[in-house]
Design an enzyme around this catalytic site. Sequence first.
Site, PDB file in Angstrom:
ATOM      1  N   HIS A  21       0.824  -1.201   0.000  1.00 13.99           N
ATOM      2  CA  HIS A  21       0.000   0.000   0.000  1.00 13.99           C
ATOM      3  C   HIS A  21       0.861   1.255   0.000  1.00 13.99           C
ATOM      4  O   HIS A  21       0.511   2.258  -0.621  1.00 13.99           O
ATOM      5  CB  HIS A  21      -0.912   0.003   1.231  1.00 13.99           C
ATOM      6  CG  HIS A  21      -2.037  -0.977   1.132  1.00 13.99           C
ATOM      7  ND1 HIS A  21      -2.809  -1.336   2.209  1.00 13.99           N
ATOM      8  CD2 HIS A  21      -2.516  -1.686   0.084  1.00 13.99           C
ATOM      9  CE1 HIS A  21      -3.729  -2.211   1.821  1.00 13.99           C
ATOM     10  NE2 HIS A  21      -3.557  -2.439   0.538  1.00 13.99           N
ATOM     11  N   ARG A  46      -9.650  -1.087 -14.261  1.00 11.57           N
ATOM     12  CA  ARG A  46      -9.569  -2.227 -13.330  1.00 11.57           C
ATOM     13  C   ARG A  46     -10.880  -2.322 -12.548  1.00 11.57           C
ATOM     14  O   ARG A  46     -11.018  -1.742 -11.476  1.00 11.57           O
ATOM     15  CB  ARG A  46      -8.380  -2.046 -12.381  1.00 11.57           C
ATOM     16  CG  ARG A  46      -7.022  -2.009 -13.074  1.00 11.57           C
ATOM     17  CD  ARG A  46      -5.920  -1.910 -12.029  1.00 11.57           C
ATOM     18  NE  ARG A  46      -4.593  -1.978 -12.592  1.00 11.57           N
ATOM     19  CZ  ARG A  46      -3.836  -0.909 -12.882  1.00 11.57           C
ATOM     20  NH1 ARG A  46      -4.310   0.314 -12.654  1.00 11.57           N
ATOM     21  NH2 ARG A  46      -2.629  -1.057 -13.379  1.00 11.57           N
ATOM     22  N   ARG A  98     -11.618  -4.146 -18.049  1.00 13.99           N
ATOM     23  CA  ARG A  98     -11.182  -5.510 -17.731  1.00 13.99           C
ATOM     24  C   ARG A  98     -12.217  -6.154 -16.808  1.00 13.99           C
ATOM     25  O   ARG A  98     -12.607  -5.563 -15.802  1.00 13.99           O
ATOM     26  CB  ARG A  98      -9.802  -5.501 -17.061  1.00 13.99           C
ATOM     27  CG  ARG A  98      -9.289  -6.911 -16.748  1.00 13.99           C
ATOM     28  CD  ARG A  98      -7.865  -6.878 -16.221  1.00 13.99           C
ATOM     29  NE  ARG A  98      -7.769  -6.256 -14.905  1.00 13.99           N
ATOM     30  CZ  ARG A  98      -6.614  -6.010 -14.292  1.00 13.99           C
ATOM     31  NH1 ARG A  98      -5.463  -6.315 -14.874  1.00 13.99           N
ATOM     32  NH2 ARG A  98      -6.592  -5.440 -13.088  1.00 13.99           N
ATOM     33  N   GLU A 129      -0.793 -12.453 -20.002  1.00 10.25           N
ATOM     34  CA  GLU A 129       0.037 -12.287 -18.804  1.00 10.25           C
ATOM     35  C   GLU A 129       0.598 -13.615 -18.298  1.00 10.25           C
ATOM     36  O   GLU A 129       1.271 -13.654 -17.267  1.00 10.25           O
ATOM     37  CB  GLU A 129      -0.774 -11.601 -17.708  1.00 10.25           C
ATOM     38  CG  GLU A 129      -2.148 -12.203 -17.470  1.00 10.25           C
ATOM     39  CD  GLU A 129      -3.044 -11.303 -16.646  1.00 10.25           C
ATOM     40  OE1 GLU A 129      -2.523 -10.486 -15.862  1.00 10.25           O
ATOM     41  OE2 GLU A 129      -4.278 -11.411 -16.790  1.00 10.25           O
ATOM     42  N   ASN A 136       3.533  -6.858 -15.936  1.00 11.62           N
ATOM     43  CA  ASN A 136       3.939  -7.152 -14.555  1.00 11.62           C
ATOM     44  C   ASN A 136       3.847  -8.649 -14.257  1.00 11.62           C
ATOM     45  O   ASN A 136       4.795  -9.272 -13.770  1.00 11.62           O
ATOM     46  CB  ASN A 136       3.064  -6.380 -13.564  1.00 11.62           C
ATOM     47  CG  ASN A 136       3.202  -4.875 -13.731  1.00 11.62           C
ATOM     48  OD1 ASN A 136       3.955  -4.402 -14.565  1.00 11.62           O
ATOM     49  ND2 ASN A 136       2.474  -4.127 -12.935  1.00 11.62           N
ATOM     50  N   ASP A 137       2.671  -9.220 -14.540  1.00  8.47           N
ATOM     51  CA  ASP A 137       2.487 -10.650 -14.281  1.00  8.47           C
ATOM     52  C   ASP A 137       3.259 -11.502 -15.283  1.00  8.47           C
ATOM     53  O   ASP A 137       3.782 -12.559 -14.938  1.00  8.47           O
ATOM     54  CB  ASP A 137       0.998 -11.017 -14.323  1.00  8.47           C
ATOM     55  CG  ASP A 137       0.334 -10.863 -12.967  1.00  8.47           C
ATOM     56  OD1 ASP A 137       1.067 -10.843 -11.961  1.00  8.47           O
ATOM     57  OD2 ASP A 137      -0.900 -10.761 -12.914  1.00  8.47           O
ATOM     58  N   ARG A 172       8.158 -10.086  -6.895  1.00  5.95           N
ATOM     59  CA  ARG A 172       8.614  -8.699  -6.918  1.00  5.95           C
ATOM     60  C   ARG A 172       8.564  -8.036  -5.554  1.00  5.95           C
ATOM     61  O   ARG A 172       9.292  -7.077  -5.299  1.00  5.95           O
ATOM     62  CB  ARG A 172       7.730  -7.881  -7.881  1.00  5.95           C
ATOM     63  CG  ARG A 172       7.972  -8.184  -9.330  1.00  5.95           C
ATOM     64  CD  ARG A 172       6.988  -7.426 -10.196  1.00  5.95           C
ATOM     65  NE  ARG A 172       5.628  -7.934 -10.062  1.00  5.95           N
ATOM     66  CZ  ARG A 172       4.554  -7.168 -10.008  1.00  5.95           C
ATOM     67  NH1 ARG A 172       4.673  -5.877 -10.035  1.00  5.95           N
ATOM     68  NH2 ARG A 172       3.350  -7.715  -9.919  1.00  5.95           N
ATOM     69  N   CYS A 228      -0.506  -2.747 -21.228  1.00  5.80           N
ATOM     70  CA  CYS A 228      -1.118  -1.995 -20.130  1.00  5.80           C
ATOM     71  C   CYS A 228      -0.391  -2.226 -18.811  1.00  5.80           C
ATOM     72  O   CYS A 228      -0.825  -1.743 -17.776  1.00  5.80           O
ATOM     73  CB  CYS A 228      -2.602  -2.339 -19.989  1.00  5.80           C
ATOM     74  SG  CYS A 228      -2.919  -4.069 -19.593  1.00  5.80           S
TER      75      CYS A 228
END
Length: 584
Positions: free
Chosen positions: A198, A305, A345, A443, A466-467, A477, A514
């Site tokens: 966070h 998202r 998405r 991904e 990222n994935d 990560r 993205c």
Amino acid sequence: MASFTLQGIPVSRGIAIGRAHLLRPAALDVQHYLVAQEQVEAEVLRLQDAIAQVHKELQAIWADLPQDAPTELGAFLDVHALILSDPMVSEAPLDIIRTRHYNAEWALVSQVDELSAQFDEIEDDYLRERKADIQQVAERVLKVLTGSANAVPRSDGIDERSANMIVVARDISPADMMQFRDDAFTGFVTDEGGQNSHTAIVSRSLGIPAVVGMGNASRLIEQDDWLIIDSDAGVVIVAPTTQVLDQYRERQSQLLRQKKKLSKLKKTPAITQDGVEIKLLANIELPEDTAHAMDAGASGVGLFRSEFLFMERSGHEHKLPTEDEQFAAYKAAVTGMKGRPVTIRTLDVGADKPLEVSDHQILNPALGLRAIRYCLSEPQLFMTQLRAILRASAFGPVKMLIPMLAHSMEIEQSLALITQAKAELSAEGIAFDAAIPVGAMIEIPAAALSLPMFVKKLDFLSIGTNDLIQYTLAIDRADHEVAHLYDDLHPAILQLMQMIVSTADKAEIPVSICGGMAGDIRLTRLLIAMGYRELSMPAALLPEIKQAVLNTRLENLQAPLKRILRSFDPLQIRELLAAMEQAG
């Protein structure tokens, strides 16, 4: 004091200069003692009162959130309120007081330590970092019990005595960050955290320089030390020399001048010097984020998202958003973009982002029941969302993006449910775009390696880098001990990225990015040289990427690109990438 440098995980951009303000964990101040039998219920009441006070604090912070506060802050406050209400936090310590006669602080810390140990066993990076949320909630209760509020002083200047403040802590909760909204707070450094914490998410939303996962920074840095945060490099310089301080102040000024200059590019199309247009789109979490996307000059929304609509549910009558609630949100995003396309998405929840209500075990690793797998196992939930998205498509251009597809049957089942949703709406006389494009999120390496199966059945592709990187390299990560191995320039990643765009081009199917790579200016020329023509990123990063596109001549990049793709030497790839920057 001698100057020294600490290395951590960079999670935002920019430079911060100021004096250190240390936040001491309340848990370190906890006393351990046994209470007499006749005092047990009084001790139970003391803990209950502290929990009730923290509930009021969170409600007050929520009520005082400014309109321009990042949407993530409200979601995180909801999460903390839910944790505080969980019997494992609110009831179990009371049993410890009654059975073991521990004092309230000791009982709470004991229970939280036990919960934290359970979270350490979880494989998924996002879920494991949720341990920090439990610890942060406990910190707030402990501060009430011990009276150690650790309030952050306010400061107005940047002179020697009242420097801008850099908070240094083991970790910082979203609620605590609300006291850092004034100009006195210019950056923060934490021992814990990773890309998905966070702390990292809020820092990016606020645009505040930060470095996390530093291990022992809060023990090495002393109160009022001068600090420089170079959050581009993930470096913190402690007690810098006057010469270094002056150099970084000049860099700060340059960045500010550059930011003002970039804001003038809002209405300028992103076209390379040899006439190739690159569509720059924005990633959003909630409908109101479209205002930032429009202000940044985005050509559309490349990733909405939708799971944030499902996760901010405390205080709602329904545990899950109804079809009408979802429709209203999607419609607001579509109309907010004023005719520019919005890619929504479908629900991406499961292991890393569990819903409050589910019959499924939520503590799955990242390889478990999540994203489209979860939706296909809950067809009614999925159908409700599909109907809402289709209804919104009547008000502007909408694309539907399915996450984490890997199998032919998942594609077929998803398309069948979309067809069913269209048939239901038609029968009810409800308008929608019958030709709404449906795309796949790439991904998983298996998806990248079986693209012919995707391009025959779907209308577009969008790469979640990222994935894709995390699954390809098997790198967590969020774990700072292995985060240095997470490498978007790994030869395997570059080969996959080139293969995806080549296959899509041959099939004449649009492909966008993205994920994080799209917003990394170091990679902009590499990606568009490969053939990518759509990049979607946080709106704040868009002006800088647009400038890089405007300064690029694609014909100059083909020779460097070929050399990069032929190389499997990491150092050579980076040297060639630097050469590409010069060639562009």
